[in-house]
Enzyme design. Structure first.
Site, PDB file in Angstrom:
ATOM      1  N   ALA A 748       0.862  -1.230   0.018  1.00 54.17           N
ATOM      2  CA  ALA A 748       0.010   0.034  -0.070  1.00 54.17           C
ATOM      3  C   ALA A 748       0.780   1.117   0.173  1.00 54.17           C
ATOM      4  CB  ALA A 748      -1.270   0.013   1.215  1.00 54.17           C
ATOM      5  N   VAL A 751      -3.145   7.828  -0.026  1.00 52.29           N
ATOM      6  CA  VAL A 751      -3.901   8.434  -1.202  1.00 52.29           C
ATOM      7  C   VAL A 751      -4.636   9.391  -0.570  1.00 52.29           C
ATOM      8  CG1 VAL A 751      -5.906   6.732  -0.473  1.00 52.29           C
ATOM      9  CG2 VAL A 751      -5.583   7.596  -2.993  1.00 52.29           C
ATOM     10  N   GLU A 753      -4.144  12.597  -0.403  1.00 48.88           N
ATOM     11  CA  GLU A 753      -3.968  14.092  -0.764  1.00 48.88           C
ATOM     12  C   GLU A 753      -4.073  13.870  -2.623  1.00 48.88           C
ATOM     13  OE1 GLU A 753      -0.740  16.185   1.574  1.00 48.88           O
ATOM     14  OE2 GLU A 753      -0.355  14.300   1.124  1.00 48.88           O
TER      15      GLU A 753
END
Length: 800
Positions: A748, A751, A753
């Site tokens: 992972a 995310v 922004e």
């Protein structure tokens, strides 16, 4: 300075990215599930805790008396009328603070901001005094009765003008804070409004321009906006025994608050406790010190609990987004390749630096865009003015930069007769190639982002631009951001006597779903259900250190710390099982919340705890610490082989309608694409993209703080418009590009922004596509659009 990684496995330093086929995510049971957020029911039934609702026995309410001039010396403060009002307990000024804290200046970059104004004020709305009363309305009435006399000084509001010789000097001298490793290059300064000038030099930009076939130069501007969180900023301090202090605060950075308040008081950190709860939004507004030092000082002075909660109007005077002026010059070859780019950016930091130098430097070094350019010069100035302070706002300066380079890229593409999508494909910075800082680009799926935009927009299909007064257009843009470095996150995973589990970490859930993501990571590692994991909210007496919840770093940094902590707990449980079953650990497998041997023997987590302690007792404690690698950039050239642990990549595309008789833009379709590595919770990730896109939509079309000689004249949601449901495009969608990052937790990346980066230039490019008019200043208000249309027709507006 190089900071080593703290991985369980060595960091991969290979330049070439691994083939995509080898980066497919493994089959997961918890990670990758779009489960509902764990706090959903609590938020619906009203039981979720917010600090704004907290009340304590004997508590005093504080109201702030604020400066009415943008720049001036304080001649005198007369609180007699306020103290005469029944119910007023005290009026606190900067000199009162000094009796407790001799040097009451704070800030994450420079110690430049006083808890209350001392000697002079530097912007309209600066806190000058605080009235304390048991009744909030009494405190409010009394705050209006505090009389402050000023000797006015010349102000300066424009970020470029503030750097010129002869401009009024906002601060006589600057003292670097020195807390964060990435800001330790800051130097003390005097006689200037430039807090920082940072640069990145790559190749030979002058030679590049000399060899270019064509050179383009433009200036783009974006104005100050406000975060507009629906839960305003609030802090409450109370004495904790005879020598301690507890601060309840709506903060994104409780660990930092503890450290900074302790420094101000001259106390060890173990005497200051900072706790928070859910935040009703933040977007960067509640980072570092906002009200915490003020309530701490007030509580210690009056020896009572003190609460200060801002109104929405006061938020406009507390922290804002940087306004910016960007001059961008680009040299082009005939074949459509960018051969040189020079970007000079002035960041309007307002009266106090806050984290502005970090915004300027870290956003500034991406100002050439996600493009392969041999010759680059990037210069960034963090500038003091007499506007309200500017700091972090979702995207951390990236949207101001992308606004410039993606608008100019469209100008160039159209001038050269190249399709805008093809122009970007021709210049993309691919994996294995050096970024302008010298860091090798890896794990960056820019081509895939462009492919998704093309597919969703049917880019190859002839577009109908309409006819008559309402014209249609489409546009796209891409952008990227480096994750902040170096930073550290620490997590603890507890397995209790009955086999249940909780995660202790200082990541703050402010609506982004971090509690759920951390629970999913722990659950995946331990082989249990996410819904059974409890996440403890930040409390510096209980939860371990985290740098802050900012910059889309939490999923990557804290997610890795939680993974490591859960792996530590799992290893301990396997050792217990091996001893109980009298077998080797290699013979055991951990899944479905139990240890299973190759012979078929099975022990649940509760059974393991009973075997270890002889009863339902004891705790297995897993610890995890994560700090990714980082190499400090060269201060002269900005070069670094490891400037960031990962890149966030985004693309946006828009279809719009514009009424040429009114200038009003209606966005009919907005697609936001984000490279997320591997989404821990795909539904939450998509909502983050859509939420960020909608927020930036407001900044693009109508949000703007309006000033008159330093006074904000639209400091309310009645006058400052944010997007409503009728402003949201009918076709609003988010696309996730998923290729697992080698070092992210289960692949992972952050995310939160990403959806902000590209929306503004995509809409502006669509506007130009529709009517052939290029606007270089945000927001794209109807008045600004109509004026541009009339100017293109040599027809002034009637009001002019």
């Amino acid at each position: 300075m190089t900071i080593p990684a703290r991985f369980t496995e060595p960091a991969d330093t290979t330049v070439e990215a691994p083939p995509k086929a080898k980066r497919k995510a493994a089959v997961r049971r918890e990670v990758g599930r779009s489960i509902p957020r764990l706090e959903s029911h609590a938020k619906v039934d009203g039981s979720a805790e917010y600090i704004y609702h907290l009340r304590l026995p004997g508590m005093l309410q504080g109201k702030i008396c604020r400066s009415t001039v943008p720049h001036g010396r304080i001649v005198r403060i007369d609180a007699s009328a306020a103290l005469a009002i029944e119910g007023v307990h005290a009026v606190i000024t900067g000199e009162d603070i000094r009796t407790l804290i001799p040097d009451p200046y704070y800030g994450p970059a420079f110690h430049d901001q006083p808890i209350l104004a001392i000697g002079k004020v530097r912007y309209v709305g600066e806190p000058v005094a605080v009235v304390l009363a048991a009744d909030l309305h009494v405190a409010e009435e009394a705050a209006d009765q505090v009389v402050v006399e000023y000797e006015p000084l010349e102000p300066v509001f424009d970020e470029v003008a503030a750097t010129k010789p002869g401009a009024p000097i906002i601060h006589d001298s600057l003292r670097p804070a020195g807390m964060f490793p990435d800001l330790q290059y800051l130097k003390g300064r005097s006689g200037t409004n430039v807090a920082l000038d940072a640069r990145v030099l790559h190749g030979d930009v002058e030679k590049g321009f000399a060899e270019a076939d064509q050179v383009f130069e433009n200036v783009f501007r974006s104005r100050k906006v406000v975060h507009a969180t629906f839960e305003p900023t609030v802090s409450l301090a109370e004495l904790n025994g005879s020598n301690g202090l507890t601060i309840h605060t709506s903060s994104q950075s409780p660990s930092y608050v503890r450290a900074e308040v302790s420094r101000l008081l001259g106390w060890p950190e173990n005497r200051v406790r900072v706790r928070t709860a859910f935040l009703g939004g933040s977007f960067g507004a509640k980072l570092y010190i906002k009200l915490e030092a003020l309530v701490a000082a007030c509580a210690l002075l009056v020896r009572k609990p003190v609460r200060i909660g801002l109104t929405m109007e006061e938020e406009f005077y507390t922290i804002t987004k940087h306004g910016a002026t960007v001059r961008i010059k680009t040299g082009m070859a005939k074949d459509g390749r960018i051969v040189a780019r020079e970007v000079e950016t002035w960041w309007n930091g307002g009266a106090y630096a806050d984290i502005g130098p970090r915004v300027s430097q870290k956003s500034g070094f991406t100002a050439a865009g996600p493009y392969d350019i041999e010759n680059v010069s990037l210069i960034n100035y963090a500038v003091y003015t007499n506007d309200p302070p500017a700091g972090a706002l979702r995207g951390f300066g990236i949207s101001q930069i992308v606004w410039a380079y993606e608008c100019q890229n469209d100008i160039i593409a159209r001038s050269l007769g190249i399709d805008p999508l093809e122009f970007r494909r021709r210049n993309i910075l691919h994996d294995g190639r050096p970024h302008a800082t010298g860091t090798i680009m890896t794990n960056a799926e820019i081509d895939e982002v462009l492919d998704r935009l093309s597919d969703r927009m049917h880019w190859d299909v002839l577009f109908d631009h309409g006819s008559g007064p309402v014209r249609r257009g489409r546009g796209l843009a891409i952008g990227f951001k480096a994750c902040i470095a170096p930073t550290t996150s620490v997590a603890v995973v507890n397995v209790y006597g009955d086999g249940s589990c909780c995660v202790s970490c200082s990541t703050v859930d402010m609506g982004q779903g971090s509690d759920t993501a951390m629970a999913q990571i722990a659950a995946e590692t331990l082989g249990i259900s996410t819904e059974t994991v409890r996440v403890i909210h930040p409390d510096t007496d209980v939860t371990p250190y985290d740098m802050a919840t900012l910059g889309s770093r939490s999923t990557y940094h804290m997610g890795n710390a939680v993974r490591l902590a859960a792996e530590d707990a799992r290893a301990q449980l396997l050792r217990i099982a091996a001893a109980t079953l009298q077998t080797d650990i290699e013979e055991l497998e951990y899944r479905d919340g139990a240890v299973i041997s190759r012979s078929g023997a099975r022990m649940t987590m509760r059974g393991l705890m009973l075997a270890r302690f002889g009863m339902q007792a004891g705790t297995v404690i897993g610890m995890g610490t994560f700090t990714p690698p980082y190499t400090k950039p060269d201060p002269r050239t900005g070069q670094s082989p490891q400037i960031t642990p990962y890149w966030m990549l985004a693309g946006a595309a828009a279809e719009i309608e514009v009424d040429t008789e009114t200038g009003r833009i209606r966005v009919t379709k907005l697609v936001n694409v984000g490279d997320v590595g591997c989404a821990i919770n795909p539904a939450i990730a998509k909502r983050q993209l859509n939420g960020a896109g909608t927020m930036q939509l407001g900044f693009t079309l109508f949000e703007e703080m309006r000033f008159n000689e330093g006074q904000v004249i639209n400091a309310s949601l009645a006058d400052y418009k944010i997007p409503g449901m009728l402003d949201v495009p009918e076709d609003l969608s988010a696309e996730l590009v998923e290729f697992p990052h080698e070092h992210g937790p289960f692949g992972a990346k952050g995310v939160g922004e990403t959806g902000m980066f590209s929306v503004s230039p995509a809409i502006a490019n669509a506007l130009c596509d529709a009517i052939g008019v290029r606007i270089m200043e945000l927001p794209l208000t109807p008045e600004r659009v109509l004026r541009a249309i009339r100017e293109s027709e040599n027809r002034p507006l009637e009001s002019e």
